[in-house]
Design an enzyme around this catalytic site. Structure first.
Site, PDB file in Angstrom:
ATOM      1  N   TYR A 133       0.862  -1.189   0.000  1.00 18.74           N
ATOM      2  CA  TYR A 133       0.000   0.000   0.000  1.00 18.74           C
ATOM      3  C   TYR A 133       0.893   1.232   0.000  1.00 18.74           C
ATOM      4  O   TYR A 133       1.581   1.510   0.981  1.00 18.74           O
ATOM      5  CB  TYR A 133      -0.912  -0.051   1.228  1.00 18.74           C
ATOM      6  CG  TYR A 133      -1.866   1.107   1.418  1.00 18.74           C
ATOM      7  CD1 TYR A 133      -2.128   2.043   0.417  1.00 18.74           C
ATOM      8  CD2 TYR A 133      -2.540   1.258   2.633  1.00 18.74           C
ATOM      9  CE1 TYR A 133      -3.008   3.086   0.612  1.00 18.74           C
ATOM     10  CE2 TYR A 133      -3.439   2.296   2.844  1.00 18.74           C
ATOM     11  CZ  TYR A 133      -3.664   3.206   1.834  1.00 18.74           C
ATOM     12  OH  TYR A 133      -4.546   4.242   2.038  1.00 18.74           O
ATOM     13  N   LYS A 161      -1.544  -1.442  -3.866  1.00 19.61           N
ATOM     14  CA  LYS A 161      -2.552  -0.381  -3.916  1.00 19.61           C
ATOM     15  C   LYS A 161      -1.797   0.924  -4.125  1.00 19.61           C
ATOM     16  O   LYS A 161      -1.061   1.375  -3.243  1.00 19.61           O
ATOM     17  CB  LYS A 161      -3.354  -0.339  -2.613  1.00 19.61           C
ATOM     18  CG  LYS A 161      -4.328   0.835  -2.535  1.00 19.61           C
ATOM     19  CD  LYS A 161      -5.029   0.895  -1.176  1.00 19.61           C
ATOM     20  CE  LYS A 161      -5.936   2.121  -1.076  1.00 19.61           C
ATOM     21  NZ  LYS A 161      -6.604   2.224   0.247  1.00 19.61           N
TER      22      LYS A 161
END
Length: 292
Positions: A133, A161
């Site tokens: 992330y 992400k």
């Protein structure tokens, strides 16, 4: 590989700040009914910085148990201590989560080599699919594309992400990652562009408020129906922008509360949405076809 619209779900709370597990489970039902493709529990939108270890474990276990295989559960497990991140990831593995989402360590500003060693240590310690992330606007630490490509070679690290909102950078990443490594948008406003450039899905804040539309937009984009994807995105675009008028998840919690799904309660140091922004969010919801 996970595909489609994954909601970064809010964490409902009672007036005294305790977790509201009844409404949490009701939200899981809501997202299943609305077609959401996966749920990220205890991410940024789930107030991970103010959820303690025991609550973190409880939320993940509750989500996995209640979902009971009806929808993938991805557990937020990031920390700025590698040891703590491993411990949170062990929680997720033991609870039966389908994957974990691990944010770049924040505040202590590791180098690219430090980022690589951090995620490598987690992947080697816990056998669970890991999605990186990258959200440098919050963490300061920025996982470069080159570091991501190195990490993509490590077994168990299955995707990233990308919440940078940088389309050129996302396009570069999509073209260079291995076929078994997924790139997910973490920025609703630019998500459609990344999907059309080869991204695999979205981890979304907007999906808390408009889950069916986000699912339909992703489905259209991934199937090549550009006209449909663009039309849906046009309805949602004001939400994409205005849900960040204050720090996430302040606006989205207000919006979900107005839908009657939760109470607006939020933990300090975050505070309730300023009254001056209520009408802004209300209009964005109405533009998306959500009656409030």
């Amino acid at each position: 590989m996970f595909r489609g619209s994954h909601v970064a779900i809010v964490t409902p709370m009672l007036e005294d700040g305790a977790l509201d597990l009844d409404r949490f489970c009701a939200l899981i039902d809501f997202h299943i009914e609305q077609g959401t493709d996966g749920i990220v529990v205890v991410g940024t939108t789930g107030e991970s910085p103010t959820v303690d270890f025991d609550e973190h474990d409880l939320l993940i276990r509750t989500a996995v148990s209640y979902a009971d295989g009806r929808i993938p559960i991805i557990a937020g497990t990031g920390a700025n201590s590698t040891r703590e991140a491993i411990e949170l990831t062990v929680f997720s593995k033991n609870a039966g989560a389908d994957a974990c989402l691990s944010v770049a360590p924040y505040y202590n500003k590791p180098t690219q080599e430090g980022l690589y060693q951090h995620f490598k240590a987690i992947a080697e310690a816990v056998d669970i699919p890991m999605i990186l992330y990258n959200v440098p606007g919050r963490t300061v630490a920025d996982i470069s594309n080159e570091t991501t490509l190195r990490l993509a070679q490590i077994p168990g690290i299955v995707g990233i992400k990308d919440a940078t909102g940088n389309i050129a950078r996302g396009c570069d990443l999509v073209q260079r990652v291995p076929d078994n490594f997924a790139v997910y948008s973490g920025d609703d406003a630019t998500a459609l562009a990344l999907l059309l450039l080869g991204g695999h899905g979205i981890i979304s804040v907007t999906a808390n408020v408009a889950p069916r539309l986000m699912h339909e937009m992703c489905t259209a984009a991934l199937s090549g129906d550009l006209a449909q994807a663009r039309a849906i995105n046009a309805r949602l675009f004001k939400l994409h922008i205005d849900l960040f008028v204050e720090a996430n998840p302040i606006p989205v919690k207000w919006a979900v509360a107005k839908m009657g799904l939760i109470n607006e309660n939020i933990r300090l140091p975050l505070t309730a949405l300023s009254s001056q922004h209520h009408e802004l969010i209300r209009k964005a919801m109405l533009q998306a076809g959500i009656t409030v």
